[in-house]
Design an enzyme around this catalytic site. Structure first.
Site, PDB file in Angstrom:
ATOM      1  N   ASP A 186       0.847  -1.200   0.000  1.00 52.22           N
ATOM      2  CA  ASP A 186       0.000   0.000   0.000  1.00 52.22           C
ATOM      3  C   ASP A 186       0.879   1.246   0.000  1.00 52.22           C
ATOM      4  O   ASP A 186       2.073   1.187   0.301  1.00 52.22           O
ATOM      5  CB  ASP A 186      -0.922  -0.004   1.226  1.00 52.22           C
ATOM      6  N   LYS A 187       0.218   2.366  -0.316  1.00 48.90           N
ATOM      7  CA  LYS A 187       0.887   3.673  -0.322  1.00 48.90           C
ATOM      8  C   LYS A 187       0.119   4.588   0.604  1.00 48.90           C
ATOM      9  O   LYS A 187      -1.105   4.463   0.740  1.00 48.90           O
ATOM     10  CB  LYS A 187       0.836   4.208  -1.762  1.00 48.90           C
ATOM     11  N   HIS A 188       0.835   5.493   1.255  1.00 48.59           N
ATOM     12  CA  HIS A 188       0.126   6.522   2.021  1.00 48.59           C
ATOM     13  C   HIS A 188       0.709   7.873   1.640  1.00 48.59           C
ATOM     14  O   HIS A 188       1.923   8.040   1.580  1.00 48.59           O
ATOM     15  CB  HIS A 188       0.287   6.297   3.532  1.00 48.59           C
ATOM     16  N   SER A 189      -0.189   8.822   1.387  1.00 44.63           N
ATOM     17  CA  SER A 189       0.268  10.176   1.072  1.00 44.63           C
ATOM     18  C   SER A 189      -0.119  11.105   2.209  1.00 44.63           C
ATOM     19  O   SER A 189      -1.199  10.954   2.794  1.00 44.63           O
ATOM     20  CB  SER A 189      -0.393  10.631  -0.230  1.00 44.63           C
ATOM     21  N   THR A 199      -9.372  10.645  -0.927  1.00 44.68           N
ATOM     22  CA  THR A 199      -9.586   9.628  -1.963  1.00 44.68           C
ATOM     23  C   THR A 199     -11.038   9.131  -1.965  1.00 44.68           C
ATOM     24  O   THR A 199     -11.632   8.915  -3.022  1.00 44.68           O
ATOM     25  CB  THR A 199      -8.607   8.455  -1.712  1.00 44.68           C
ATOM     26  N   ARG A 241      -6.906  15.230  19.053  1.00 39.35           N
ATOM     27  CA  ARG A 241      -5.785  16.055  18.570  1.00 39.35           C
ATOM     28  C   ARG A 241      -6.291  17.191  17.694  1.00 39.35           C
ATOM     29  O   ARG A 241      -5.784  18.306  17.734  1.00 39.35           O
ATOM     30  CB  ARG A 241      -4.805  15.183  17.768  1.00 39.35           C
ATOM     31  N   SER A 278      -0.038   7.329  14.238  1.00 39.86           N
ATOM     32  CA  SER A 278      -1.385   7.360  13.670  1.00 39.86           C
ATOM     33  C   SER A 278      -1.405   6.669  12.302  1.00 39.86           C
ATOM     34  O   SER A 278      -2.222   5.787  12.031  1.00 39.86           O
ATOM     35  CB  SER A 278      -1.828   8.825  13.554  1.00 39.86           C
ATOM     36  N   LYS A 300      -2.688   2.271  11.399  1.00 39.53           N
ATOM     37  CA  LYS A 300      -3.711   1.879  10.416  1.00 39.53           C
ATOM     38  C   LYS A 300      -3.106   1.036   9.305  1.00 39.53           C
ATOM     39  O   LYS A 300      -3.729   0.089   8.827  1.00 39.53           O
ATOM     40  CB  LYS A 300      -4.375   3.134   9.843  1.00 39.53           C
ATOM     41  N   LYS A 301      -1.892   1.357   8.881  1.00 35.55           N
ATOM     42  CA  LYS A 301      -1.278   0.597   7.791  1.00 35.55           C
ATOM     43  C   LYS A 301      -0.884  -0.809   8.272  1.00 35.55           C
ATOM     44  O   LYS A 301      -1.026  -1.781   7.536  1.00 35.55           O
ATOM     45  CB  LYS A 301      -0.049   1.333   7.248  1.00 35.55           C
TER      46      LYS A 301
HETATM   47  N1  URA Z   1      -2.826  11.483   8.763  1.00 36.93           N
HETATM   48  C1  URA Z   1      -3.094  10.543   9.695  1.00 36.93           C
HETATM   49  O1  URA Z   1      -3.622   9.476   9.389  1.00 36.93           O
HETATM   50  N2  URA Z   1      -2.768  10.794  10.976  1.00 36.93           N
HETATM   51  C2  URA Z   1      -2.184  11.959  11.355  1.00 36.93           C
HETATM   52  O2  URA Z   1      -1.899  12.106  12.515  1.00 36.93           O
HETATM   53  C3  URA Z   1      -1.912  12.926  10.382  1.00 36.93           C
HETATM   54  C4  URA Z   1      -2.240  12.666   9.076  1.00 36.93           C
END
Ligand code: URA
Length: 434
Positions: free
Chosen positions: A87-90, A127, A175, A190, A194-195
């Protein structure tokens, strides 16, 4: 009850141990640690930071507050192998539609892409909002449905269920209202909690740098990228990061339906070169990390799957599997052109003004729960370094509501020009692997 140790002790030479971090996260989830205690901790972390060991433990505690996506045990048992899961996260940026292209493109390269995505808030679109511009598209699949889709099609893009890292969901909400989003340790935990819940074999980060990015300076972007790569590595998830430019939108199209249309163009072997380039680079890093392709063959493989229509066909299958009814192009609102009033070279593009314009027309949210109009958007026809002449088309604004359109302030000033030539900006700034 444990005292709030970070706040009463000096940070220097002091660290939270595993028991303390787990106690706080578990207590926050079951309600025995109150919101005000947790916000004090978040503020302390924001101000004083966390070392890598603390960040890794925080990540693991947040991951373990929920469940993980199961692996394809049945298939693994049958043929002794499993497709790598990547996977990719931006970190998010204007016009960033890479996920829509990357997921089906990788799925036709013998890897699985279980993508859990977010919605947009503020200037950068999400997305899920982009995909929901496709009539009927569902992002709320159950774990069983998404697992079955992954097995059949090799990709899904869904919203996080409440079972994925619930501690992060709760902490992020806190937050957001306590000014504690901007902490490298908290962002790292964070994103990675999730990843990691998707049971991946490889991850690539696209850390945007520039005026319209979360990270405005190269130093900050580097710090976040190193933190994520190192903590992910400690957690058993091989990860690399690309720092990419966000001083101008990615590609031409901004706005939800508009970005889906541009993604389809790229999936069909057309579309803006920079969108293709960044997508291919991110995908190549994943294929190499996953051991599916070598350094020299990865880009060739990816480019051929864009040019021969395979990636587009897989996109259509993914959309249909998620109940989307694709018509191409998706309808957009009435176009109005903005022309240049001068001759010169584009020296800057005001991403914030363009992003704000999309939100003002209804294409984004000012607060959670705001309804989105998928048909509005802005096309940016010029890039930094390009020469423009008086009367040349700079932007197309898609908007049906005159009141929203008339609120937009001086769109012809969304770019600055200089009389002398200035070079184009590099899209890919740096790669971070450790
Ligand atoms: N994206 C996230 O999923 N978590 C953060 O804390 C900041 C950006």
């Amino acid at each position: 009850m444990l005292a709030a140790p970070l706040i009463v002790k000096k940070r220097e030479g002091f660290e939270l141990n595993e028991d303390e971090i787990r106690f706080l996260i578990n207590g926050f989830c079951d309600g025995s640690v109150a919101d005000y205690q947790m916000s004090a901790l978040a503020m302390a972390i924001c101000l004083k930071g966390m070392n890598q060991t603390e960040t890794a433990i925080l990540t693991s505690a947040m991951l373990e507050s929920g469940s993980r996506l199961p692996r394809r045990e049945a298939e693994r048992r049958q043929n002794g192998s499993d497709r790598p899961r990547v996977d990719k996260h931006s970190t998010g940026g204007l016009g960033d539609k890479v996920s829509l292209i990357l997921a089906p493109l990788l799925a036709v390269c013998d890897v699985d892409v279980p993508m859990i995505s977010g919605r947009g808030l503020g200037l950068t679109g999400g997305t899920l909002d982009k995909l929901e511009a496709i009539p009927g598209f569902r992002t709320d699949l159950s774990t069983e449905q998404s697992s079955a889709q992954l097995e059949r099609i090799g990709a899904f893009i869904v919203s996080a269920s409440e079972h994925i890292a619930p501690a992060d969901r709760k902490l992020y909400a806190l937050r957001d209202v306590t000014g504690t989003v901007e902490s490298v340790a908290l962002i790292t935990a964070s994103i990675l909690s999730k990843k990691l819940a998707a049971s991946l074999d490889a991850l690539v980060m696209d850390v945007k740098v520039g005026a319209a990015a979360f990270m405005k300076t190269l130093d900050n972007a580097r710090e976040l990228a190193h933190s994520i790569v190192q903590v992910a590595d400690r957690s058993g998830l091989p990860t690399t990061a690309i720092l990419s430019d966000m001083d101008q939108p990615l590609g031409q199209s901004n706005g939800n339906a508009n970005e889906v249309n541009e993604s389809i163009a790229v999936l069909q072997g057309q579309g803006p070169q920079e969108v293709r380039e960044l997508t291919v680079e991110l995908c190549a890093d994943l294929l190499i990390q996953a051991g599916v392709a070598k350094q020299d063959s990865a880009r060739e493989m990816l480019n051929s799957k864009l040019d021969n229509g395979e990636a587009y066909e897989r996109f259509e299958q993914m959309v249909a599997a998620q109940d989307g009814r694709m018509t191409h192009p998706l309808p957009v609102a009435t176009p109005r052109c903005i022309e240049s009033k001068t001759d010169g070279f584009v020296s800057s593009v005001n991403c914030l003004a363009i992003g704000e314009a999309v939100v003002a027309m209804g294409g984004g949210r000012r607060k959670m729960g705001d309804k989105i109009d998928p048909a509005v958007g802005v096309d940016v026809h010029v890039r930094i370094g390009q020469e423009v002449v008086k009367g040349q088309k700079l932007f197309t604004i898609f908007c049906d509501r005159y009141d929203s359109y008339s609120e937009l302030r001086q769109p012809d000033q969304w770019i600055e020009t200089t009389p002398t030539a200035c070079g184009p900006r590099p899209l890919i700034i740096e790669r971070i692997t450790d």
